[in-house]
Write a protein that holds these residues in place. Structure first.
Motif, PDB file in Angstrom:
ATOM      1  N   VAL A 285       0.096   0.122  12.590  1.00 14.71           N
ATOM      2  CA  VAL A 285      -1.303   0.197  12.154  1.00 14.71           C
ATOM      3  C   VAL A 285      -1.384   0.229  10.632  1.00 14.71           C
ATOM      4  N   PHE A 286      -0.504   0.990   9.998  1.00 16.83           N
ATOM      5  CA  PHE A 286      -0.527   1.068   8.537  1.00 16.83           C
ATOM      6  C   PHE A 286      -0.052  -0.235   7.894  1.00 16.83           C
ATOM      7  N   LEU A 287       0.915  -0.896   8.523  1.00 14.82           N
ATOM      8  CA  LEU A 287       1.337  -2.200   8.006  1.00 14.82           C
ATOM      9  C   LEU A 287       0.180  -3.195   8.084  1.00 14.82           C
ATOM     10  N   THR A 288      -0.536  -3.172   9.200  1.00 18.00           N
ATOM     11  CA  THR A 288      -1.704  -4.047   9.356  1.00 18.00           C
ATOM     12  C   THR A 288      -2.785  -3.697   8.342  1.00 18.00           C
ATOM     13  N   MET A 289      -2.972  -2.399   8.097  1.00 17.20           N
ATOM     14  CA  MET A 289      -3.947  -1.967   7.097  1.00 17.20           C
ATOM     15  C   MET A 289      -3.601  -2.541   5.729  1.00 17.20           C
ATOM     16  N   GLY A 290      -2.338  -2.493   5.346  1.00 14.49           N
ATOM     17  CA  GLY A 290      -1.911  -3.039   4.057  1.00 14.49           C
ATOM     18  C   GLY A 290      -2.165  -4.526   3.959  1.00 14.49           C
ATOM     19  N   MET A 291      -1.940  -5.244   5.078  1.00  9.16           N
ATOM     20  CA  MET A 291      -2.144  -6.694   5.070  1.00  9.16           C
ATOM     21  C   MET A 291      -3.620  -7.050   4.973  1.00  9.16           C
ATOM     22  N   GLN A 292      -4.499  -6.136   5.435  1.00  8.41           N
ATOM     23  CA  GLN A 292      -5.938  -6.398   5.350  1.00  8.41           C
ATOM     24  C   GLN A 292      -6.542  -5.934   4.029  1.00  8.41           C
TER      25      GLN A 292
END
Length: 572
Positions: A285-292
């Motif tokens: 979830v945090f990796l996805t947050m960074g990508m967004q």
């Protein structure tokens, strides 16, 4: 179609490998893995040609959150949860509602154009702390078990309050021509959601334990375990209940009932499965947050408001949340001290009633059991009384995490200033993890919280394990008398319980299918002893006589004995 499937598979595989690598590096350098993953995700998003990650909001609420909360609930001792239910309820319901309201009022005063419903929606998003990181760090730092239990319980139940608030606020946003939130409807929806969820969670929990107890195949047992949180969540949601609360209740039931109903080998396998899933999904979830993050920043930059202003609002919300949390704790402490006096007076009245009741009757036995349990509760809460140091540690441990990151992305596309609200929520999550999460260890050491807890737990563990072994040996002796097993074999089995010895050479020389051999008889006696230890430990767990962390260690010791016994039998 094939190219799309290949690209998605590649992204998932690379993401899992990156999560594993970053988690390992973070542990070695002492930095929170979510922060590194947010930074890495932002860097990846800036690379030309990198895939655009768009995760539907429903995925977060129905696929990610239920198993994460279920995994956490499996590890919470029911006795400790019950003892601290008032504190947990205050933090997860009252404090979340106050925090959401405070954020909404501040936000609407700064950005009036968004309306109260959108402001309350963001308040609901940032109100619930994610206690996973706090409790993991707390256990590592030796925080008192009661503080850890409170943080775990808060992290499990506050999501339900926040999501009910969020759902109501989003409904007001989507209602044509209105952005008002009806207080009466909100309270009614919350009460209905909790009652339905409690019923569903209990039914699914007890039914799952029974089914898994009867399941003969390990693969089927694993499949049932994986399906359980989703079944509980969907069943509650279909009945207008809170799926989050249902999942938590189911996890609490299974986590505490399975220790006597389900074999240790299967529980160990379940723990490993869910731990792996939890690490991958939560960090994902945090990796996805960074990508967004770059896309969100770009959307804010292209709007009417400056990026620096939105970040400043996010920082202000961090301060508001921390101030509300710290201000709410002193009244809680005073209330607990007042309640402790009432509990002691009630315990004394119950003792007086016992003097005039025949304890050999069912009613008398129930009263006597209630008196014993309440006495252990009073002793435990007195020994682990919360002081200002404990409450300060609890207050500082209010970091925001997965729920905040996931829930903010469920805001409708037509929400006023949606990009700004999403970025503000991201700022709250990052800053609280960085500031409060990064300094919690220093605060705990400076306060000296839980410094003397290890000696007490060691003494309790020695006493508990000794009594458990005595119960197992006594059960073996009774079994030997009933079945005419030689006393010498009982002594040998007892020695193996006291100190496991290497006897593989002897086991290899006997026929594993012959039930008359000493190896088979000792194995039988050890099974009887382990079962007796598990029953005795479950009785102790329910009465609350020993600290739950001590009981958990003793449970692991018995589980290892059972797993070792099963390995011996499978090998031969």
């Amino acid at each position: 179609m094939h190219d799309v499937a290949t690209e998605v598979t590649l992204v998932v595989v690379v993401g899992i490998l990156l999560i594993g690598a970053v988690a390992t590096i973070a542990n070695r350098i002492g930095v929170a893995a979510p922060l590194l993953l947010v930074l890495l995700g932002a860097v990846i998003a800036l690379v030309p040609g990198s895939p655009e990650i768009v995760v539907p909001p429903e995925v977060f609420l129905t696929i990610i959150l239920p198993p994460l909360l279920y995994t956490a609930a499996l590890r919470v001792p029911a006795v400790d949860f019950r003892r601290n239910l008032r504190v947990i309820g205050y933090l997860s319901v009252v404090l979340v509602a106050l925090s959401a309201l405070a954020v909404a009022l501040v936000l609407q005063s700064i950005w009036p154009v968004i309306g109260f419903a959108a402001a309350l929606a963001l308040g609901a998003v940032v109100a619930p702390p994610d206690a996973v990181a706090a409790t993991a760090l707390g256990k590592r730092l030796g925080l008192p078990p009661r503080v850890v239990t409170i943080l775990e319980g808060e992290g499990l139940l506050n999501d339900a309050t926040a999501l009910v608030l969020l759902t109501t606020a989003v409904a007001a946003i989507e209602r044509p021509g209105s952005s008002e939130v009806e207080g009466a409807a909100l309270v009614g929806d919350f009460a209905l959601a909790v009652v339905v969820a409690l019923a569903v969670g209990l039914v699914v929990g007890y039914a799952t334990v029974l089914i898994r107890q009867l399941a003969g195949d390990r693969a089927i047992d694993t499949a049932i375990s994986i399906a359980t949180p989703f079944v509980s969540f969907l069943a509650a949601e279909s009945l207008r209940g809170s799926g989050i609360v249902a999942v938590v209740v189911t996890g609490l039931v299974i986590g505490n009932r399975s220790q006597i109903r389900i074999r240790a080998t299967r529980r160990a396998q379940e723990s490993a499965t869910w731990s792996t899933f939890s690490v991958i999904v939560e960090n994902g979830v945090f990796l996805t947050m960074g990508m967004q993050l770059p896309a969100v920043i770009t959307a804010v930059d292209e709007g009417e408001r400056h990026l620096a202003g939105v970040v400043a609002v996010g920082l202000l919300l961090c301060a508001v949340l921390l101030a509300v949390r710290l201000a709410a704790l002193p009244p809680l402490l005073a209330w607990l001290r007042h309640h402790a006096g009432r509990v002691q007076r009630g315990h004394a009245r119950l003792a007086e009633r016992l003097d005039s009741v025949d304890t050999s009757t069912k009613r008398g036995a129930r009263l006597r059991y209630a008196h014993i349990v309440r006495g252990h509760d009073i002793t435990a809460l007195r020994d682990q009384r919360l002081g200002w140091r404990d409450t300060l540690a609890i207050g500082w441990a209010g970091m925001r995490g997965v729920v905040t990151v996931a829930a903010v992305q469920t805001l409708p596309a037509d929400t006023p200033m949606r990009a700004e609200l999403v970025l503000a929520a991201f700022v709250v999550a990052i800053v609280t993890l960085l500031v409060q999460g990064g300094t919690l260890s220093f605060l705990v050491r400076a306060l000296g919280v839980g410094k003397n807890a290890s000696d007490r737990r060691r003494a309790e563990l020695e006493s508990l394990v000794g009594e458990a072994i005595d119960a197992g040996i006594e059960a073996m002796r009774r079994e030997a008398e009933v079945n005419g097993i030689d006393e010498m074999i009982v002594e040998v089995a007892s020695e193996r319980m006291l100190a496991r010895r290497d006897w593989a050479a002897h086991v290899a020389e006997v026929d594993p299918d012959d039930p008359s051999t000493d190896v088979a008889q000792i194995s039988r006696l050890r099974h009887v002893a382990i079962e007796a230890e598990r029953v005795w430990l479950d009785r102790v767990r329910r009465t609350g006589r020993f600290d739950s962390s001590t009981v958990a260690v003793a449970q692991r010791i018995i589980d290892r004995e059972e797993i070792g016994l099963q390995a011996d039998e499978d090998e031969h």
